[in-house]
Design a protein around this motif. Sequence first.
Motif, short mmCIF file in Angstrom:
data_model
loop_
_atom_site.label_atom_id
_atom_site.label_comp_id
_atom_site.label_asym_id
_atom_site.label_seq_id
_atom_site.Cartn_x
_atom_site.Cartn_y
_atom_site.Cartn_z
N UNK A 226 0.81 -1.21 0.00
CA UNK A 226 0.00 0.00 0.00
C UNK A 226 0.84 1.25 0.00
N UNK A 227 0.17 2.38 0.19
CA UNK A 227 0.84 3.68 0.16
C UNK A 227 0.66 4.38 1.48
N UNK A 228 1.75 4.83 2.13
CA UNK A 228 1.60 5.56 3.39
C UNK A 228 0.93 6.90 3.13
N UNK A 229 0.07 7.31 4.05
CA UNK A 229 -0.68 8.55 3.87
C UNK A 229 -0.34 9.60 4.92
N UNK A 230 -0.33 9.22 6.19
CA UNK A 230 -0.07 10.17 7.27
C UNK A 230 0.79 9.52 8.35
N UNK A 231 1.33 10.38 9.22
CA UNK A 231 2.19 9.93 10.31
C UNK A 231 1.80 10.70 11.56
N UNK A 232 1.57 9.97 12.65
CA UNK A 232 1.25 10.60 13.94
C UNK A 232 2.52 10.74 14.77
N UNK A 233 2.87 11.98 15.09
CA UNK A 233 4.12 12.27 15.78
C UNK A 233 4.06 11.78 17.22
N UNK A 234 5.09 11.07 17.64
CA UNK A 234 5.21 10.60 19.02
C UNK A 234 6.03 11.59 19.84
N UNK A 235 5.97 11.45 21.16
CA UNK A 235 6.75 12.31 22.03
C UNK A 235 8.25 12.15 21.75
N UNK A 236 8.94 13.24 21.54
CA UNK A 236 10.37 13.20 21.29
C UNK A 236 10.75 13.02 19.84
N UNK A 237 9.77 12.96 18.94
CA UNK A 237 10.09 12.84 17.51
C UNK A 237 10.79 14.11 17.04
N UNK A 238 11.89 13.92 16.33
CA UNK A 238 12.72 15.03 15.86
C UNK A 238 12.67 15.07 14.34
N UNK A 239 12.58 16.27 13.79
CA UNK A 239 12.28 16.42 12.37
C UNK A 239 13.30 15.73 11.45
N UNK A 240 14.57 15.79 11.79
CA UNK A 240 15.58 15.16 10.94
C UNK A 240 15.38 13.65 10.89
N UNK A 241 15.15 13.04 12.04
CA UNK A 241 15.01 11.59 12.11
C UNK A 241 13.70 11.12 11.48
N UNK A 242 12.65 11.91 11.63
CA UNK A 242 11.38 11.57 10.97
C UNK A 242 11.58 11.54 9.46
N UNK A 243 12.27 12.54 8.92
CA UNK A 243 12.54 12.56 7.48
C UNK A 243 13.35 11.34 7.07
N UNK A 244 14.36 11.01 7.86
CA UNK A 244 15.20 9.84 7.53
C UNK A 244 14.39 8.56 7.53
N UNK A 245 13.45 8.44 8.46
CA UNK A 245 12.63 7.23 8.54
C UNK A 245 11.86 7.00 7.24
N UNK A 246 11.46 8.09 6.58
CA UNK A 246 10.66 7.97 5.37
C UNK A 246 11.47 8.16 4.09
N UNK A 247 12.78 8.17 4.22
CA UNK A 247 13.64 8.22 3.05
C UNK A 247 13.58 9.52 2.28
N UNK A 248 13.31 10.62 2.98
CA UNK A 248 13.22 11.93 2.33
C UNK A 248 14.10 12.91 3.08
N UNK A 249 14.33 14.07 2.47
CA UNK A 249 15.11 15.11 3.13
C UNK A 249 14.21 15.94 4.03
#
Length: 281
Positions: A226-249
């Motif tokens: 399938x295709x990912x649509x949205x992401x719910x931010x958890x406590x302590x989520x940091x923008x750089x690492x979130x981007x890395x998790x999804x293979x984007x800048x």
Amino acid sequence: MRGPRTATTAVIGTVLTGLLLTGCTAFGGDDSVPKPTRAAEDATGQTPKPDSTPGTEHVASKQIVPAGTVVAETDAVSKSGDTSIHVRVVADDHGRFEAQFSDYRTTEPQPMTVEFRRTAKYGDYWDNAAVAATTWEPNADAPATVSLAAAGAYPDWLHDVVLVPAPKEGGDSDTRPWVGSVLAVGALPWKLPAPFPDLHVTVGKDRPGAYGYVFGKDGKVFSDGGTPSTYQVAHGDEQTTVAERFGITMAELRWLNPTMKVRDNGWIYEDTILNLDPATR
């Protein structure tokens, strides 16, 4: 379903706290907790500067279209057709855009506000996330222009422009109960080049700094396929690492989420729902 994740997060947090006090780290390699940061190079190699809204990240850019280019044009019209305004969005000399207004007409002069919204329909009430709101009185002309700089270099996430009756000084809610409700709407057909035409989001394993839930188009927790649509931010989520998790800048993450709020330490506000689909930006 949230329980196990919360418990795991609490354990990780306890371990990290103890180790940090002793100067150690619990993780190594790609799974290490990232150093919070707000700065990142965008697609042009420049470091974006925050706008006037604290914690809001936008994609910084060089001039993407020549100054004076009309990138959107529409008429915001009431259901009855008695109130309307013509709107053009034009590139300025600074890599941003301004809205130009003309042909405002109404059969019921009253204080009026024009503003740009991500989505809107007739009867919608106040929108605190509206951009470039400006108000004029019944005996005054509508403004000629208003800056859209607060919307960033790619303001095409603003899909509608609206007219909203504004309150009179001293209040008049008893005689004008429609104050604050959208009276006229115009969809904005944007003509802007996409900064990331080949953007493709992949779903990587959760990790400290990107530990939230991913959802598919059906609204269910995403699983393989399938295709990912949205992401719910958890406590302590940091923008750089979130981007890395999804293979984007990080610039791509900001473009997908132009109103993303980020704390001074680089953490994204907990429970924020981030968009992962370029088609629904």
